[in-house]
Design an enzyme around this catalytic site. Structure first.
Site, PDB file in Angstrom:
ATOM      1  N   ASP A 102       1.352  -6.080  -2.610  1.00 48.41           N
ATOM      2  CA  ASP A 102       0.129  -5.655  -1.891  1.00 48.41           C
ATOM      3  C   ASP A 102      -0.943  -5.169  -2.877  1.00 48.41           C
ATOM      4  O   ASP A 102      -2.132  -5.416  -2.673  1.00 48.41           O
ATOM      5  CB  ASP A 102       0.448  -4.529  -0.891  1.00 48.41           C
ATOM      6  N   ASN A 103      -0.522  -4.475  -3.931  1.00 46.41           N
ATOM      7  CA  ASN A 103      -1.498  -4.066  -4.951  1.00 46.41           C
ATOM      8  C   ASN A 103      -2.184  -5.300  -5.525  1.00 46.41           C
ATOM      9  O   ASN A 103      -3.410  -5.325  -5.704  1.00 46.41           O
ATOM     10  CB  ASN A 103      -0.825  -3.316  -6.118  1.00 46.41           C
ATOM     11  N   ASP A 151       3.878   6.959  -7.247  1.00 47.16           N
ATOM     12  CA  ASP A 151       2.587   6.914  -6.547  1.00 47.16           C
ATOM     13  C   ASP A 151       1.694   8.125  -6.864  1.00 47.16           C
ATOM     14  O   ASP A 151       2.172   9.195  -7.231  1.00 47.16           O
ATOM     15  CB  ASP A 151       2.858   6.849  -5.035  1.00 47.16           C
ATOM     16  N   GLY A 152       0.388   7.912  -6.676  1.00 49.13           N
ATOM     17  CA  GLY A 152      -0.578   9.013  -6.765  1.00 49.13           C
ATOM     18  C   GLY A 152      -1.344   9.066  -8.071  1.00 49.13           C
ATOM     19  O   GLY A 152      -2.026  10.057  -8.359  1.00 49.13           O
ATOM     20  N   ASN A 153      -1.281   7.975  -8.846  1.00 45.00           N
ATOM     21  CA  ASN A 153      -1.907   7.993 -10.171  1.00 45.00           C
ATOM     22  C   ASN A 153      -3.435   8.037 -10.127  1.00 45.00           C
ATOM     23  O   ASN A 153      -4.065   8.723 -10.934  1.00 45.00           O
ATOM     24  CB  ASN A 153      -1.440   6.760 -10.956  1.00 45.00           C
TER      25      ASN A 153
HETATM   26  C1  LIG Z   1       2.424   4.648 -13.574  1.00 42.72           C
HETATM   27  C2  LIG Z   1       2.409   3.188 -13.650  1.00 42.72           C
HETATM   28  C3  LIG Z   1       2.500   2.588 -14.996  1.00 42.72           C
HETATM   29  C4  LIG Z   1       2.319   2.379 -12.592  1.00 42.72           C
HETATM   30  C5  LIG Z   1       2.185   2.778 -11.169  1.00 42.72           C
HETATM   31  C6  LIG Z   1       1.038   2.009 -10.534  1.00 42.72           C
HETATM   32  C7  LIG Z   1       1.026   1.959  -9.051  1.00 42.72           C
HETATM   33  C8  LIG Z   1       0.148   0.918  -8.479  1.00 42.72           C
HETATM   34  C9  LIG Z   1       1.743   2.805  -8.299  1.00 42.72           C
HETATM   35  C10 LIG Z   1       1.784   2.778  -6.808  1.00 42.72           C
HETATM   36  C11 LIG Z   1       3.230   2.720  -6.317  1.00 42.72           C
HETATM   37  C12 LIG Z   1       3.567   1.335  -5.834  1.00 42.72           C
HETATM   38  C13 LIG Z   1       3.868   0.319  -6.856  1.00 42.72           C
HETATM   39  C14 LIG Z   1       3.533   0.966  -4.520  1.00 42.72           C
HETATM   40  C15 LIG Z   1       3.329   1.875  -3.359  1.00 42.72           C
HETATM   41  O1  LIG Z   1       2.164   2.605  -3.498  1.00 42.72           O
HETATM   42  P1  LIG Z   1       0.754   2.129  -2.896  1.00 42.72           P
HETATM   43  O2  LIG Z   1       0.490   0.718  -3.290  1.00 42.72           O
HETATM   44  O3  LIG Z   1      -0.245   3.120  -3.298  1.00 42.72           O
HETATM   45  O4  LIG Z   1       1.053   2.140  -1.338  1.00 42.72           O
HETATM   46  P2  LIG Z   1       0.152   2.528  -0.075  1.00 42.72           P
HETATM   47  O5  LIG Z   1      -1.084   1.677  -0.147  1.00 42.72           O
HETATM   48  O6  LIG Z   1       1.011   2.235   1.105  1.00 42.72           O
HETATM   49  O7  LIG Z   1      -0.187   3.990  -0.188  1.00 42.72           O
HETATM   50  O1  LIG Z   2      -4.280   5.760  -4.760  1.00 43.57           O
HETATM   51  P1  LIG Z   2      -3.160   6.412  -5.518  1.00 43.57           P
HETATM   52  O2  LIG Z   2      -3.527   7.754  -6.026  1.00 43.57           O
HETATM   53  O3  LIG Z   2      -1.894   6.437  -4.729  1.00 43.57           O
HETATM   54  O4  LIG Z   2      -2.934   5.521  -6.822  1.00 43.57           O
HETATM   55  P2  LIG Z   2      -1.760   4.500  -7.213  1.00 43.57           P
HETATM   56  O5  LIG Z   2      -1.267   3.905  -5.935  1.00 43.57           O
HETATM   57  O6  LIG Z   2      -2.372   3.498  -8.096  1.00 43.57           O
HETATM   58  O7  LIG Z   2      -0.724   5.302  -7.883  1.00 43.57           O
HETATM   59 MG   LIG Z   3      -0.845   4.755  -4.120  1.00 42.53          MG
END
Ligand SMILES: CC(C)=CCC/C(C)=C/CC/C(C)=C\COP(=O)(O)OP(=O)(O)O
Ligand SMILES: O=P(O)(O)OP(=O)(O)O
Ligand SMILES: [Mg+2]
Length: 247
Positions: free
Chosen positions: A79-80, A31-33
């Site tokens: 969810d993404n 997370d955090g990209n």
């Molecule tokens: C670095 C690469 C190739 C992919 C990562 C992309 C990505 C969307 C990372 C987020 C981590 C994840 C899959 C789920 C949890 O994070 P997030 O969707 O940001 O959760 P919150 O909305 O609860 O913060």
């Molecule tokens: O909003 P962020 O930084 O957490 O990005 P992602 O969840 O795509 O890593």
């Molecule tokens: Mg995130």
């Protein structure tokens, strides 16, 4: 690297993690990209995902060096897929294809897809299926690719599979073992350690059933800044935890 960490690193047996100090199964929330991209004044948040993608093979090789047997990477959630703009998702699908292909090329990892492939564009779903097929005989570290993964969906799909069997065969006894075997990680040990980068203190539904007894480690850095030292700190913290399992 600070001295505690280097001392710890020297004590890690290269291939043997049977003593419980090294997790057998490590799960990571990458997370955090996007925050990293914004903090680094990049024009597009997808550049953060691209840089984050570059980290994956090296992080896996650090895990191999530690003797970790299974790594689960959460790279795209259900969810993404539901909630992010289509432009960002299109870039993520492309990056995920590249990650998978790059991991296949290493010939070092046995790849397993744990997400709902039906939610993905056909091309990415095809790349994942091919990757699993091509690496099925690799004897190295098992890498679960959490692409289109959601813990609730994983549980719902397992319930549907159990119901289908009940309908087909009459009655079956539903035990924890039977249910676990129907999940996307069926047959694998549950994660010992879950790491989330980016400073968020939540799991967002990752491995909802499987991580019930896992140790959790939250790392303040964003995924593109994750280093071997961060990994060693997490594993060191894990080695100092007292896992009691209700005893
Ligand atoms: C670095 C690469 C190739 C992919 C990562 C992309 C990505 C969307 C990372 C987020 C981590 C994840 C899959 C789920 C949890 O994070 P997030 O969707 O940001 O959760 P919150 O909305 O609860 O913060
Ligand atoms: O909003 P962020 O930084 O957490 O990005 P992602 O969840 O795509 O890593
Ligand atoms: Mg995130």
């Amino acid at each position: 690297m600070d001295s505690t960490i280097s001392m710890f690193a020297q004590n890690i047996p290269p291939q043997d993690n049977a003593d419980g100090h090294i997790p057998r199964h490590l799960a990571i929330i990458l997370d955090g990209n996007r925050r990293w991209a914004r903090a680094n004044k990049l024009a597009d948040v997808s550049e953060g995902h691209r840089i984050g993608f570059n980290k994956i093979p090296e992080v896996l090789s650090w895990c191999e060096d530690l003797g970790i047997r299974i790594v689960t990477l959460w790279m795209l959630s259900t969810d993404n897929i539901r909630n992010r703009p289509s432009r960002e998702l299109a870039a993520l699908y492309e990056i995920d294809e590249d990650v998978v292909q790059r991991l296949v090329e290493t010939k070092r990892f046995k790849l397993n897809a744990i997400g709902s492939l039906k939610l993905l564009p056909d091309r990415l779903a095809g790349v994942l299926r091919t990757a699993v097929q091509k690496t099925k005989d690799v004897s190295g570290m098992l890498v679960n690719l959490g692409i289109a993964y959601g813990g609730r969906e994983d549980i719902l799909e397992a319930i549907q599979s159990v119901i289908a069997d009940v309908v087909a065969s009459g009655e079956i006894e539903i035990t924890e073992e039977l249910f676990s075997a129907r999940l996307s990680t069926g047959g694998q040990p549950d994660p010992d350690l879950v790491i989330r980068t980016s400073g968020e203190y939540r799991t967002s539904g990752f491995l909802l059933w499987q991580a019930a007894l896992s140790e959790l480690y939250f790392c303040d850095c964003h995924w593109p800044d994750f280093t071997r030292t961060h990994l060693l700190r997490a594993v060191e913290a894990y080695s100092l935890r007292d896992r009691r399992f209700g005893y």
